[in-house]
Design an enzyme around this catalytic site. Structure first.
Site, PDB file in Angstrom:
ATOM      1  CB  ALA A 287      15.635 -33.388  24.914  1.00 17.39           C
ATOM      2  CB  CYS A 288      12.007 -31.151  28.755  1.00 16.82           C
ATOM      3  SG  CYS A 288      13.007 -32.417  29.562  1.00 16.82           S
ATOM      4  N   GLY A 289      10.443 -29.375  27.146  1.00 18.35           N
ATOM      5  CA  GLY A 289       9.947 -28.044  26.883  1.00 18.35           C
ATOM      6  C   GLY A 289       9.827 -27.274  28.179  1.00 18.35           C
TER       7      GLY A 289
ATOM      8  CG  ASN B 132      14.855 -27.529  26.381  1.00 17.28           C
ATOM      9  OD1 ASN B 132      14.845 -28.708  26.080  1.00 17.28           O
ATOM     10  ND2 ASN B 132      14.912 -26.556  25.496  1.00 17.28           N
TER      11      ASN B 132
END
Length: 405
Positions: A21-23, A260
């Site tokens: 889970a990212c930006g 994301n």
């Protein structure tokens, strides 16, 4: 030289359950005008997404960060002259960003095999360039698995019996087959080749990424600050690995996307793609079986999504078309949906199952850039279009300072 690889299934750990889970964010000029400022803004977006990334027990070993740009021809033309060779006109050559073993013997063996594959596909290697890197800011874990980073330049050749490239997109197809063949022959088929990885190989885009945190990207790749490096778009990503093992190649962006979220259906999606390989054929990609398997074993859910999207696009569909095949809206019970759109989704549901999960996906082929939500809108994003033609999209607000006026 010892190579670090992600561990296999053991104890309570099973790599098939890996998620992240990212930006993610991008900036682009609405008119397609190239400038160094777009790169600077992309790096600023990346820095402001630091809280969406993660690090290990060492705060200076990041889970992964990177940026995708259009091929900066003027910059590369200048730098390749220093390396002793000249580039042809922009768009008539491909540039690969390649991770290689640090040991000189293994590196040269990998490069020789890669050149052999390029020649077999009727194209020509113009030359190799070592990308200047500075690892002073990296933690010991990132340094221990740090690859050598080299750029390879490939000229569109006259072809073989397998056909010469006829246009820019056809050349991308040639580069695609070269990359997939090289992965199979070197990364999975050669002793000492486990560190070989092609971050990007295209006449349109180039990817700078690694096992970095957001502020380390421009420190590790100082040429990103060269004013002669210009682009009309920049796609940035800060990775947060949940139940995953970070590595240099798992950093985003990939060749077409930055992602994301997570794909919850990825095991089924991969299995279906593997099953379809016996039926796949394309006049645009003759001898497609040379690129199998489509989904690289051991890759992340994002990487598998990227590989399938790449195939659908190079197989003749526009990039937005391919994206909507893979992530359709929840159309079945949408009573107010336009009939033509409903028919589009209904037709493609007979060809491919959805890649489902909470995910916002930004995508680009270097000529256009866009983003799509997951089917339920669980990973929303925000976008702005300014009066002077800047388009900004990110997984949250506040990633770039913009005068509200």
């Amino acid at each position: 030289m010892k190579t670090i690889t992600a561990p296999g299934k053991q104890g309570l750990y099973d790599p098939k359950y890996e998620h992240d889970a990212c930006g993610v964010g991008f900036v682009a000029n609405l008119k397609g005008r190239k400038s160094h400022e777009i790169i600077r803004q992309g790096l600023d977006v990346l820095m402001n997404l630091r809280h969406r990334g993660a690090c290990g027990c060492e705060v200076n070993t990041g889970d992964g960060a990177g940026i995708l740009l259009q091929v900066p021809h003027a910059f590369l033309e200048k730098e390749t002259k220093k390396a002793g060779f000249a580039l042809p006109a922009a768009g008539t050559y491909g540039v690969g960003m390649v991770f290689l073993p640090r040991g000189e013997k293994d590196r040269k063996r990998c490069e020789a095999k890669f050149e052999e594959i390029v020649k077999a596909e009727g194209q020509g290697v113009i030359g190799w360039r070592t990308v200047p890197t500075v690892n002073d800011s990296l933690g010991e874990t990132a340094k221990f698995s740090e690859p050598a980073v080299r750029q390879v330049f490939i000229a569109a050749g006259k072809g073989t019996a397998r056909r010469a490239p006829t246009d820019a997109l056809d050349f991308e197809r040639k580069l695609y087959v070269i990359r997939k063949r090289a992965e199979n022959a070197i990364r999975f088929g050669m002793n000492g080749g486990a560190s070989f990885y092609v971050a990007s190989l295209s006449s349109r885009t180039i990817v700078y990424k690694g096992m970095l945190n957001t502020e380390q990207v421009e420190l590790f790749f100082p040429e990103l600050n060269d004013p002669s490096m210009e682009t009309g778009l920049a796609l940035a990503h800060s990775r947060f690995s949940t139940n995953t093992f970070p590595s240099w190649e798992r950093a985003h962006p990939y060749r077409y996307i930055a992602h994301n979220g997570e794909i919850n259906t990825v095991q089924g999606n991969r299995n279906w793609m593997r099953t379809r390989e016996s039926l796949l054929e394309s006049n645009l990609l003759p001898g497609l079986d040379r690129a199998f398997p489509i989904c690289t074993p051991g890759a992340s859910d994002s990487a598998s999504f990227d590989e399938v999207l790449e195939l659908l696009h190079l197989g003749g569909r526009s990039l937005p078309h391919a994206v909507l095949m893979m992530i359709p809206e929840a159309w079945e019970n949408h009573e107010t949906m336009d009939a033509a759109k409903r028919s589009f989704y209904r037709f493609h549901a007979s060809l491919m199952e959805p890649w489902d999960g909470p995910a916002s996906v930004a995508f680009t082929d270097g000529t256009l850039i866009g983003a799509v939500l997951d089917r339920n809108g669980l990973r929303p994003s925000r976008y702005w279009v300014t009066d002077d033609g800047l388009v900004l999209m990110a997984s949250e607000v506040g990633v770039l300072d913009i005068d509200p006026a």
